[in-house]
Structures are given as structure tokens and as C-alpha cells.
Design an enzyme around this catalytic site. Sequence first.
Site, PDB file in Angstrom:
ATOM      1  N   HIS A 354      -3.228   5.758  -4.272  1.00 30.28           N
ATOM      2  CA  HIS A 354      -2.218   6.532  -4.100  1.00 30.28           C
ATOM      3  C   HIS A 354      -1.995   7.597  -3.022  1.00 30.28           C
ATOM      4  O   HIS A 354      -0.981   8.286  -2.646  1.00 30.28           O
ATOM      5  CB  HIS A 354      -1.502   7.042  -5.388  1.00 30.28           C
ATOM      6  CG  HIS A 354      -1.184   5.875  -6.250  1.00 30.28           C
ATOM      7  ND1 HIS A 354       0.075   5.192  -6.066  1.00 30.28           N
ATOM      8  CD2 HIS A 354      -1.930   5.543  -7.293  1.00 30.28           C
ATOM      9  CE1 HIS A 354      -0.077   4.648  -7.212  1.00 30.28           C
ATOM     10  NE2 HIS A 354      -0.947   4.336  -7.802  1.00 30.28           N
ATOM     11  N   LYS A 535      11.839  15.691  -3.462  1.00 27.80           N
ATOM     12  CA  LYS A 535      10.669  15.161  -3.815  1.00 27.80           C
ATOM     13  C   LYS A 535       9.904  16.449  -3.950  1.00 27.80           C
ATOM     14  O   LYS A 535      10.492  17.647  -3.633  1.00 27.80           O
ATOM     15  CB  LYS A 535      10.207  14.367  -2.438  1.00 27.80           C
ATOM     16  CG  LYS A 535      10.285  15.078  -1.258  1.00 27.80           C
ATOM     17  CD  LYS A 535       9.911  14.405   0.145  1.00 27.80           C
ATOM     18  CE  LYS A 535      10.773  13.353   0.814  1.00 27.80           C
ATOM     19  NZ  LYS A 535      10.502  12.163   0.415  1.00 27.80           N
ATOM     20  N   ARG A 536       8.438  16.348  -4.571  1.00 25.06           N
ATOM     21  CA  ARG A 536       7.627  17.243  -4.565  1.00 25.06           C
ATOM     22  C   ARG A 536       7.662  18.167  -3.108  1.00 25.06           C
ATOM     23  O   ARG A 536       7.782  17.706  -2.087  1.00 25.06           O
ATOM     24  CB  ARG A 536       6.190  16.933  -4.979  1.00 25.06           C
ATOM     25  CG  ARG A 536       6.284  16.587  -6.631  1.00 25.06           C
ATOM     26  CD  ARG A 536       6.402  17.797  -7.190  1.00 25.06           C
ATOM     27  NE  ARG A 536       5.384  18.582  -7.500  1.00 25.06           N
ATOM     28  CZ  ARG A 536       4.669  18.770  -8.242  1.00 25.06           C
ATOM     29  NH1 ARG A 536       4.662  18.008  -9.267  1.00 25.06           N
ATOM     30  NH2 ARG A 536       3.629  19.801  -8.262  1.00 25.06           N
ATOM     31  N   LYS A 541       5.322  16.713   3.705  1.00 25.97           N
ATOM     32  CA  LYS A 541       6.606  15.949   3.645  1.00 25.97           C
ATOM     33  C   LYS A 541       7.626  16.591   4.410  1.00 25.97           C
ATOM     34  O   LYS A 541       8.616  16.219   4.731  1.00 25.97           O
ATOM     35  CB  LYS A 541       7.135  16.148   1.949  1.00 25.97           C
ATOM     36  CG  LYS A 541       6.001  15.240   1.177  1.00 25.97           C
ATOM     37  CD  LYS A 541       6.591  15.429  -0.365  1.00 25.97           C
ATOM     38  CE  LYS A 541       5.755  14.713  -1.472  1.00 25.97           C
ATOM     39  NZ  LYS A 541       5.893  13.227  -1.331  1.00 25.97           N
ATOM     40  N   THR A 643       8.521   6.403  -2.901  1.00 34.00           N
ATOM     41  CA  THR A 643       9.634   5.354  -3.643  1.00 34.00           C
ATOM     42  C   THR A 643      11.064   5.876  -3.701  1.00 34.00           C
ATOM     43  O   THR A 643      12.023   5.099  -3.664  1.00 34.00           O
ATOM     44  CB  THR A 643       8.971   5.174  -5.030  1.00 34.00           C
ATOM     45  OG1 THR A 643       8.741   6.603  -5.460  1.00 34.00           O
ATOM     46  CG2 THR A 643       7.800   4.382  -5.135  1.00 34.00           C
ATOM     47  N   LYS A 647      14.889   4.009  -3.488  1.00 35.51           N
ATOM     48  CA  LYS A 647      16.195   4.320  -4.169  1.00 35.51           C
ATOM     49  C   LYS A 647      17.047   4.909  -3.425  1.00 35.51           C
ATOM     50  O   LYS A 647      18.155   4.126  -3.497  1.00 35.51           O
ATOM     51  CB  LYS A 647      15.780   5.311  -5.151  1.00 35.51           C
ATOM     52  CG  LYS A 647      14.711   4.857  -6.145  1.00 35.51           C
ATOM     53  CD  LYS A 647      13.816   6.271  -6.664  1.00 35.51           C
ATOM     54  CE  LYS A 647      12.598   5.805  -7.465  1.00 35.51           C
ATOM     55  NZ  LYS A 647      11.927   7.149  -7.930  1.00 35.51           N
TER      56      LYS A 647
HETATM   57  C1  26V Z   1      -3.737  14.281  -7.922  1.00 35.80           C
HETATM   58  C2  26V Z   1      -4.195  15.337  -8.906  1.00 35.80           C
HETATM   59  C3  26V Z   1      -5.082  15.870  -8.665  1.00 35.80           C
HETATM   60  C4  26V Z   1      -5.632  16.454  -9.879  1.00 35.80           C
HETATM   61  C5  26V Z   1      -4.586  17.169 -10.756  1.00 35.80           C
HETATM   62  C6  26V Z   1      -3.478  16.239 -10.957  1.00 35.80           C
HETATM   63  C7  26V Z   1      -3.212  15.404 -10.152  1.00 35.80           C
HETATM   64  C8  26V Z   1      -2.158  14.492 -10.019  1.00 35.80           C
HETATM   65  C9  26V Z   1      -1.775  13.702  -8.970  1.00 35.80           C
HETATM   66  C10 26V Z   1      -2.505  13.479  -7.811  1.00 35.80           C
HETATM   67  C11 26V Z   1      -2.278  12.244  -6.918  1.00 35.80           C
HETATM   68  C12 26V Z   1      -1.006  12.363  -6.451  1.00 35.80           C
HETATM   69  C13 26V Z   1      -0.825  11.105  -5.617  1.00 35.80           C
HETATM   70  C14 26V Z   1       0.628  10.649  -5.451  1.00 35.80           C
HETATM   71  O1  26V Z   1       1.393  11.026  -6.386  1.00 35.80           O
HETATM   72  N1  26V Z   1       0.838   9.677  -4.515  1.00 35.80           N
HETATM   73  C15 26V Z   1       2.055   9.366  -4.523  1.00 35.80           C
HETATM   74  O2  26V Z   1       2.194   7.981  -5.071  1.00 35.80           O
HETATM   75  C16 26V Z   1       3.387   7.220  -5.001  1.00 35.80           C
HETATM   76  C17 26V Z   1       3.343   6.101  -5.594  1.00 35.80           C
HETATM   77  O3  26V Z   1       2.462   5.045  -4.950  1.00 35.80           O
HETATM   78  C18 26V Z   1       3.567   7.305  -3.497  1.00 35.80           C
HETATM   79  O4  26V Z   1       4.833   6.698  -3.237  1.00 35.80           O
HETATM   80  C19 26V Z   1       3.518   8.477  -2.367  1.00 35.80           C
HETATM   81  O5  26V Z   1       3.694   8.409  -1.261  1.00 35.80           O
HETATM   82  C20 26V Z   1       2.357   9.232  -2.930  1.00 35.80           C
HETATM   83  O6  26V Z   1       2.365  10.542  -2.406  1.00 35.80           O
END
Ligand code: 26V
Length: 798
Positions: A354, A535-536, A541, A643, A647
Site C-alpha cells: 500500500h 485525508k491524513r 498529499k 480511495t 467516493k
Molecule cells: C504504516 C505504519 C507504520 C507503522 C505504524 C503504523 C502504520 C500504519 C500504516 C502504515 C502504512 C499506511 C499505508 C497506507 O495507508 N496506504 C494507503 O493505502 C490506501 C489503500 O490502498 C491507498 O488508497 C493510499 O493511497 C495509501 O496511501
Amino acid sequence: MKDITAPTVEALRDDILRHLTYTMGKDADHASVYDWRMALSFALRDRIVEPWFAATRQTWDQGRKRVYYLSMEFLIGRVLEDAAINLGLRATCRDAMTSLGVDFRAVVEDEPDAALGNGGLGRLAACYMESMASLGCAGYGYGIRYEHGLFRQRFEGGRQVETPEDWLKQRHPWEFERPEAAYEIGFKGTVEKRDGKSVWVPGETVMAEAFDMPVIGWKGKWANTLRLWSATPTTLFDLARFNHGDYAAAAEPEALARTLSRVLYPDDTTYQGKELRLKQEYFLTAAALHDIIRRHVSGGYALKDLPDHVAIQMNDTHPAIAGPELVRILVDLNGMSFEDAIEITVKCLGYTNHTLLPEALERWATYLMGSVLPRHMQIIEQIDAWHLKNNPARPHYVGVVKHHEVRMGELAFVTAHKVNGVSALHSELIKQNLFPELDKLHPGRIINQTNGVTPRRWLRMANPALSRLITETIGTGWEADLDRLRDLEPHVDDPGFRTDFAAAKRQNKDALANWFLETQGVKVDPAAIFDVQVKRIHEYKRQLLNILQTIAEWHEMRNNPQADYQPRVKIFGGKAAPGYHTAKEIIRLINDVASVVNADPLTGDRLKIVYPANYNVSMAERLIPAADLSEQISTAGKEASGTGNMKFALNGALTIGTLDGANVEIRQEVGAENFFLFGLTAPEVMERRKDPEHARHAILASQPLQDVLQMIAEGRFSPEEPERYHGLVHNMWHSDYFLVASDFEAYRSAQAQVDRAFADPDRWWRMAALNTARMGFFSSDRAIRGYMAEIWETESAL
Ligand code: 26V
């Protein structure tokens, strides 16, 4: 069955009153909104149980292959209304509550969000659970039952302040505790050799206890289970210490265990090698795998046949310890050979990537992995050696263990039979930039599955006005077959339809304007362009690009008040990771600019900025249906998919966006003429960065940008502390890694095109309606069908 899923208003009302009396112990005269919500939830839940049992029974009877979706995050949001919609009972619920003198909306909105996720990755998992249930794909979601979900956000003086979230303070009526489904999970300790076999003797143990949530599919035809694990101590209490009066120490084992499922890690920006996070990941994965194996064995099947019955999907690398853990279960606990075990493992596992952001890719120091999971560290080395032996052409710099680190991406890759990206562009970039060598060694392993969103929640539930119009125009059935929205296309040439489409949007905008007035104290013009970026908060972004352009627009309005401007409401929403300094500065800047602009009588209703705190799933459901313009403006190559972008377009907002993530495919589907494109492409971004002075050059080429940066630097938006944003401005001139300056003028002219299009309602509503009509591809049903056919090799039970 029929009268179970389709009760009359009277029958449902009786059920509600029965639960109010006998489950909640309240009488109607003294019931609070909470009591009514519980009573309604239990009445509805009763109607899910039958289809839930039926689906489970059918899966057993037919010996179906099951899909297991392992994810550290499930961003579910509220459950009640979604369940009512899928059971076809929303109107019945509303009428039953009305007949009891209770406001249905108030009851719905009393439910706290289950915020067990950070953003896109977690919400995708929730949409996929709903689609699997709607498609009759037998499956389980496995996650962690965090006591505290994602933090709550407040603003103090414009700054983000985090407070703990507490969704379990009240009873969550959608979960069933399963004390009988509990596993002991080990950590640390030593590995001993006994009769030539490796035996892991953990030094710490906790129990993983299951809580099940039913996930009901569209029309209640199928239901799956989301099983969330909660950590409890194996030994409750150290009685000896307690009797010695050492009460804190006596409670230690309990405290230690509960910490494991206490909080969701709120940082999705930078990977940090935290021991607790590794323990959480192993806790989820081990509990899930033991549950999967137990179910398989109790079905009477042999372990060697696991891949015929089980598909396990790893949602990013967070559960990537699944490979080593499955090998350990097969070899150490069941006496299988390593070669057989790894073959079975690879056949069962799939890995979804992701993110390409290097700072978010998980790597664990070998000393930490070796200390927390000593046996797994050995198996990881063994997997790495096995992979090298089978792939002698593997370059020396490629591998799972390198420079005293375990690379979880590489581990997931070599232990999975399919690796997928989440948009066409992203999947290509995985091949070219992230895993080029592994891609050559395993051609065909990397595939694409473009993300999707569930139309039940994101159109039918969130946007009743538009849903009604769609059904009136093309009939029912589009909720389960979103390609049918194409039938709207011929109607976009009908002025009457366009008027109705605009009226549905206006209804949502009016509601949002009222909510802004009530909750934010900001009055906005509902006829203005509602321009939304939610979004975050991340540098890539580029919320900064948006607010800089907003300042430029404000500046121009003030200098040239006679010109013909389209009124705009700039709407922001989103949280920053608590430790992400720059993201927090951007939040504060947006709030500071909002204070100045919103108080300016010269611009008045023509420009407003609203940034409601604590953006979450429920707020998304409010904002997205009311949006005219969707901001998808990331630096090209950085947003894996997005995503939210889907929406918005589905709900008839036009996109202003870069060629990034799924924007590329959205633009293809809706038509280039119905999309406001701007900015550098991914290859151009790489090229542009080669000029070390790109930022300065771009700023000097844009007088408006210079003016904006100067206003900020002079403290125009922070008069009490003029130097507040010197860091941000300095970064813009001297670094600007995300190319805000380089894309600024292109963005500004795309915004000018938006103005011109909005000034022509015939044109605008045609474009908007065409967006809705052509978004069928982005249903999560299409995505899940792709996973079923190309990764899980399973079929629908319906
Ligand atoms: C990384 C970490 C690192 C450790 C701590 C907790 C944590 C939580 C999440 C992440 C990775 C986040 C990756 C993510 O959210 N990617 C998003 O995924 C979406 C669904 O596929 C996508 O639409 C977004 O573009 C993408 O940024």
C-alpha cells in the site's frame, strides 16, 4: 427466513421495546438516546444472526475454501445504519423509532465510530469485508480489538491536540465475546534442540481472546465474521506479591498483557522499530494462524491440503510474520519438512503493498526480531537462504536479511504467490522501483488490483438524495451492480435530470452548511463551490499547495474586487501523526489563514475556509455527498491509489488532481474532459528533482507565489508571532521535496478552469452527472472479484 429479514414496523417496534425492557432494563419513559440505540441495535442484530449462521453452515457443508484477510487496521466507522441498509430495513427502523417518539437520526449519530485504523489502508479493509459478504465470498477478517482507536483531534489556538479515543467505554452491541476461542501467544525466551528438533520456549505469554462482529452483506444474503483479538494475561495475578503488599508488582502480568491491545499506533508516516508494535503484529498473526489451522484440522483435512481450503491475504507487511509463523507451525509443531512447509506457505499467502514511501517500509533490526521472536528469526534466515538457493541469479544486495535488518517487504514477497499493488500506476512502480530484481526472478507474481469502495455505504447510505434520484431514473439494482450507473448517461442530456441532480447536491450542501453553522460557528453560502480536501495530513498529499493557492485567491480578490469570482468554501479535514512536526505546522497554518480570511469583510461570503476537527468515517459520510470539487493533488508517484478520490467522484464531485494513484484510472473512466488535470507526471517529478534549485526557480517564476510566501513570512496570518512559519517558508525556498512550487502555477490555472466550468451550470452538472454515471468500475465488488479470481482462487457461494 423471509419474515426474519423483513419485519413490519410493528414487529420491529415490539422487538425494540422488548430489548429496551429485558436487555437494557429500562422503561420507555426513562430511556436515553443510548438506551434506544442499544435496543434498536439488538433488535437489528437478532436479524443478522440467522443469515450469519446459515452462511457459516453452508461453508462447512460445502467444504468451501475460506479467505482470511489479516489486517492491523479495520476502519469500520458506525455499524447500525449500515446494517439496517444491507438488511433492507432502514425505512422500517426509522418508522419504528418515529412511532416510539424517537428521532432515528439522533440514534444513528449517537453511535461512536469504531476507528480501528489510520486512514486509507484501514478503510479499504472495511470496504473489502463488506464486499466479501455482499458477494458471498466465505471469509474472515482478523484484526486487533484496540481498546482505544485512533486519537481524537481538537484544535487549540489552531494547533492539533490529541486526546485518547474511548469507543469501548460504552457497550459495543455488535460484538460477541468468544471466551472459548482463545490461544496462548508467546514472546522472547529461547530455542532448544530436542531430538534434532527446534523447540521454542517463550519467556512471556499472553492470551488472545476472540471477539466476533458479524459483517452482513447486501440484502442479507450472506454474512461473514470479523474476528478481533483482545490480549489478556495468562496468569491473572501474582498472589504471592500481593500478599506481601506489593500491589503494583502483583498486577504486572495483567498490565503487560493488556498493553498489547491497548492502542492503535497512530503513525502511518514513518516506520519506527518499536518493540510493542512488533509484538502487536505477531499477536494478531499468530492468533489468526492458530485459529485457521484449528478450523482446517477440525474439518478433517490434512495439513498438506491447506492451500485448497485456505487463502490468507496480508494487508501490507504488518502481518508479514505470517510466513515464518506458518512454517514454524508446520515444521516445529507438526513435523513437516521445511521444503514442504514453505511450499504450502507460499501457496496460501498473498501480499498487498500500500505504499512506496521508503520511510513507511517496515524493517526490523535483527537483534530485536531475534529477541522478541527468536525462533522466527532463525526461520527468516532459513527462508532467505532457501530463496537464494532457488534463485542463484539473485543480486548480492537483494535479500530478506540485509545490514542487520529484516526487510518485511522482501519477506512478504518471497513468502507469497501473488503480490499486488492498489492502482495501475502503483503496481507498475512496484515493478520498476520497489522490487525490480524480485520481479525479474518471479515474473507474473506482481499483479494489480485497483482499489474500490463499497457503494452501499458510500452512495446508498451516505447520499440518500442522489440514491433516490438514481433509482427513480434507472431503477433498482445498481447497488450490487455498479456498472449499471452507465444507464444514467443518456439522461445527462436531459435538462430536467440535470436540475434534479443539482437539487440533490444542493440538499446535501444545505445540510452541511447548517452543520457548519451549528458546530463550527461558520456561515457559508450553499451556492458556493464546496471545495474539499479530506485525508491524513502528509507533505506528499500537499494540503500546503491547497492553502497557498487559497491565500493567492484571497489576495487577488482583495486587490481586484470587481472581477467576477465564483464564491468558494474551502473545506479541510484530517489528522496529523502526533510526532509529525511539519504536518502539524500545516494544520496550524490552515487554521490561522481561516481566522484571517473568514473575518475579512472585503471578501465576505465569496471565500470561506472551514476545517472541522476530528475528521473520521462519519464526517466523511457528511462531507463527501456535499462536495462539488474533490482535491486529489498529491505529488505524482506518491499516492499509491487513494480511495477518497473514488467516493467523491461517485457522489458527483469533479476532481482536480494530478496523474497519481487511481486518479489516472478515474480520469480514463469519467473522461479527460470531466476531470481537472494539472501538474508534473511521475517521471517528470523524478526529472525535476535533479535540478537542486527547482524550488527557487519555480518560486521566482510565479509572482503570486512570491506574494503568498512573503505574506506568510511577514506574519500576516500570525501577527502575534510573525516568525511562526519561517521554517515552512524556508523549506519552500530551499528544499520543497514534494514540488509544491513547481506545480503551483499549473494548479492555479486548473482552479481557474474550475471557476469557469462552475459558472456554466449546464456544463457543470453534465460533467458531475457523468462522473457518477462512469464510476462503476470503482466498486469494491469489482476489486474483490479480482482478488477472488486472480489471488484467492475461490468462487462465490451465492
Ligand atoms: C504504516 C505504519 C507504520 C507503522 C505504524 C503504523 C502504520 C500504519 C500504516 C502504515 C502504512 C499506511 C499505508 C497506507 O495507508 N496506504 C494507503 O493505502 C490506501 C489503500 O490502498 C491507498 O488508497 C493510499 O493511497 C495509501 O496511501
